[in-house]
Design a protein around this motif. Structure first.
Motif, PDB file in Angstrom:
ATOM      1  N   UNK A  83      20.086  38.590 -35.515  1.00 17.08           N
ATOM      2  CA  UNK A  83      21.277  39.723 -34.891  1.00 17.08           C
ATOM      3  C   UNK A  83      20.849  40.951 -36.462  1.00 17.08           C
ATOM      4  N   UNK A  84      20.607  39.622 -38.200  1.00 17.60           N
ATOM      5  CA  UNK A  84      20.432  41.331 -38.723  1.00 17.60           C
ATOM      6  C   UNK A  84      19.779  41.773 -38.131  1.00 17.60           C
ATOM      7  N   UNK A  85      18.381  40.745 -38.048  1.00 18.63           N
ATOM      8  CA  UNK A  85      17.234  40.933 -37.496  1.00 18.63           C
ATOM      9  C   UNK A  85      16.756  42.615 -36.782  1.00 18.63           C
ATOM     10  N   UNK A 137      13.696  49.902 -24.216  1.00 21.65           N
ATOM     11  CA  UNK A 137      15.042  48.919 -23.607  1.00 21.65           C
ATOM     12  C   UNK A 137      14.399  47.779 -23.043  1.00 21.65           C
ATOM     13  N   UNK A 138      13.114  47.980 -22.493  1.00 19.55           N
ATOM     14  CA  UNK A 138      12.653  46.707 -21.866  1.00 19.55           C
ATOM     15  C   UNK A 138      12.316  45.780 -22.884  1.00 19.55           C
ATOM     16  N   UNK A 139      10.976  47.022 -23.599  1.00 20.13           N
ATOM     17  CA  UNK A 139      10.363  45.981 -24.532  1.00 20.13           C
ATOM     18  C   UNK A 139      11.269  44.652 -25.910  1.00 20.13           C
ATOM     19  N   UNK A 140      13.013  45.741 -26.294  1.00 11.66           N
ATOM     20  CA  UNK A 140      13.754  45.015 -26.894  1.00 11.66           C
ATOM     21  C   UNK A 140      14.089  43.943 -25.953  1.00 11.66           C
ATOM     22  N   UNK A 141      14.624  43.920 -24.892  1.00 11.04           N
ATOM     23  CA  UNK A 141      15.815  43.029 -24.042  1.00 11.04           C
ATOM     24  C   UNK A 141      14.209  41.622 -23.829  1.00 11.04           C
ATOM     25  N   UNK A 142      13.734  41.952 -23.450  1.00 10.14           N
ATOM     26  CA  UNK A 142      12.407  40.999 -22.695  1.00 10.14           C
ATOM     27  C   UNK A 142      12.156  40.261 -24.298  1.00 10.14           C
ATOM     28  N   UNK A 143      11.733  41.007 -24.645  1.00  5.97           N
ATOM     29  CA  UNK A 143      11.232  40.279 -26.457  1.00  5.97           C
ATOM     30  C   UNK A 143      13.120  38.961 -26.439  1.00  5.97           C
ATOM     31  N   UNK A 144      14.012  39.293 -26.627  1.00  2.00           N
ATOM     32  CA  UNK A 144      14.842  39.125 -27.342  1.00  2.00           C
ATOM     33  C   UNK A 144      14.561  37.696 -25.756  1.00  2.00           C
ATOM     34  N   UNK A 145      15.166  37.933 -25.053  1.00  2.00           N
ATOM     35  CA  UNK A 145      15.391  36.876 -24.045  1.00  2.00           C
ATOM     36  C   UNK A 145      14.144  35.754 -23.560  1.00  2.00           C
ATOM     37  N   UNK A 146      12.846  36.176 -23.541  1.00  3.45           N
ATOM     38  CA  UNK A 146      11.323  35.606 -24.173  1.00  3.45           C
ATOM     39  C   UNK A 146      11.895  34.755 -24.727  1.00  3.45           C
ATOM     40  N   UNK A 147      12.119  35.245 -26.072  1.00  2.00           N
ATOM     41  CA  UNK A 147      11.732  34.370 -27.253  1.00  2.00           C
ATOM     42  C   UNK A 147      12.660  32.570 -27.291  1.00  2.00           C
ATOM     43  N   UNK A 164       6.798  33.313 -37.304  1.00  4.43           N
ATOM     44  CA  UNK A 164       6.964  34.742 -38.160  1.00  4.43           C
ATOM     45  C   UNK A 164       6.737  35.807 -37.032  1.00  4.43           C
ATOM     46  N   UNK A 165       5.675  34.766 -36.515  1.00  6.95           N
ATOM     47  CA  UNK A 165       5.035  36.677 -34.818  1.00  6.95           C
ATOM     48  C   UNK A 165       6.950  36.674 -34.410  1.00  6.95           C
ATOM     49  N   UNK A 166       7.393  35.561 -34.512  1.00 12.91           N
ATOM     50  CA  UNK A 166       8.635  35.539 -33.616  1.00 12.91           C
ATOM     51  C   UNK A 166       9.644  36.862 -34.266  1.00 12.91           C
ATOM     52  N   UNK A 167       9.759  37.046 -35.584  1.00  8.75           N
ATOM     53  CA  UNK A 167      10.652  37.946 -36.124  1.00  8.75           C
ATOM     54  C   UNK A 167       9.853  39.018 -36.218  1.00  8.75           C
ATOM     55  N   UNK A 168       9.205  39.526 -36.573  1.00  2.98           N
ATOM     56  CA  UNK A 168       8.379  41.080 -36.194  1.00  2.98           C
ATOM     57  C   UNK A 168       8.187  41.534 -34.621  1.00  2.98           C
ATOM     58  N   UNK A 169       8.479  40.132 -34.364  1.00  2.00           N
ATOM     59  CA  UNK A 169       8.275  40.995 -32.373  1.00  2.00           C
ATOM     60  C   UNK A 169      10.238  41.390 -32.464  1.00  2.00           C
ATOM     61  N   UNK A 170      11.568  40.806 -33.365  1.00  2.00           N
ATOM     62  CA  UNK A 170      12.108  41.039 -32.657  1.00  2.00           C
ATOM     63  C   UNK A 170      13.218  42.803 -33.416  1.00  2.00           C
TER      64      UNK A 170
END
Length: 288
Positions: A83-85, A137-147, A164-170
């Motif tokens: 949530x913070x990220x 929009x797609x980048x954020x939400x697909x990343x959010x769902x994918x991880x 760490x890569x997950x955090x960078x993606x978010x």
């Protein structure tokens, strides 16, 4: 304090590389902000400096403080971290209008190294494409769902580099998402329309669906937590519900509060526009 929580705190050590990197960015921004404030004080007021620095501090709290250790043991702490990220750090950084201050903050001896990147037409086109609302929009939400797919989620927690890569993606995709809302200078600032509300509310729908699934599925979804002691002796199922509530309530507020404020501004602008007196030539035409 439970022994498992004490172990998390005992295992924590200051992340030197992260801390020095964020400190360097803070110095670059403050240096550039001070320089540009001399010519544009009405744009670069103190609140922009405070906002950007606060964003860096909260970024450190999310991934450099003991919170990151608790996130490895508790789904609810992990959701706070995400949530913070995704919903706190990006708006704070972007409200600081960071592009020009960061560039101005670079020492003059190093600026020639940046010229090829600044002048690159490919990078400019890529940057403009990434902040097209649909793409962001797609980048954020697909990343959010994918991880949050169980296999990906567990894999990230089991492999620190991928975590760490997950955090960078978010963080990266969320900066793109919020860029389309805040439009930090010197990006083009088109007048907002009602489509931005669809942009925000549809993102909240994605967040709500995932949160509701985690809250009501009735079983622990992520096997990673089943084999590790919870620092506060909370069962995996209850911890998952708590994490889902955090995502649902606070995550929704992050989308809906800006949506309400923007809707108010749009209505206010429309009312003022409709009540504006007609120019003399148009009034003469109407009355004739």
């Amino acid at each position: 304090m439970p022994s498992a929580a004490q172990e998390v705190l005992a295992d924590w050590s200051l992340p030197l590389w992260l801390t020095l990197s964020l400190l360097a960015i803070a110095i670059l921004y403050a240096r550039g902000w001070y320089a540009i404030r001399k010519t544009r004080p009405e744009y670069f007021h103190v609140l922009r400096l405070i906002s950007f620095l606060a964003g860096l501090v909260i970024l450190w709290v999310a991934i450099g403080s003991p919170l990151d250790g608790f996130a490895d043991a508790m789904l609810s702490a992990h959701m706070c971290e995400h949530l913070l990220l995704m919903s706190v750090v990006p708006p704070l950084l972007l409200y600081g209008w960071p592009v020009v201050p960061l560039l101005r903050g670079v020492p003059s001896a190093l600026r020639p190294l940046m010229i090829p990147f600044i002048r690159s037409s490919f990078l400019r086109r890529l940057g403009h494409w990434l902040v097209i609302p649909l793409v962001a929009w797609l980048a954020m939400n697909l990343t959010y769902l994918g991880w949050h797919v169980p296999a990906a989620y567990d894999f990230a927690l089991e492999h620190e580099d991928w975590h760490a890569i997950e955090h960078m993606c978010f963080l990266g995709t969320s900066i793109l998402f919020w860029w389309c809302i805040l439009k930090p200078w010197p990006s083009e600032r088109h007048s907002r329309n009602w489509g931005i509300l669809i942009y925000l509310i549809s993102a909240d729908v994605v967040n709500t669906m995932l949160s509701a699934f985690l809250a009501f599925c009735g079983r622990p979804v992520y096997s990673y937590y089943l084999n590790r002691p919870n620092p506060f002796q909370i069962s995996s199922a209850d911890d998952q519900v708590l994490g889902a509530v955090i995502m649902w309530v606070l995550g929704s507020l992050a989308f809906l509060v800006p949506a309400v404020l923007i809707a108010y501004r749009l209505i206010e602008t429309k009312d003022h526009g409709s009540s504006r007196p007609l120019p003399e030539a148009r009034r003469a035409t109407v009355h004739s």
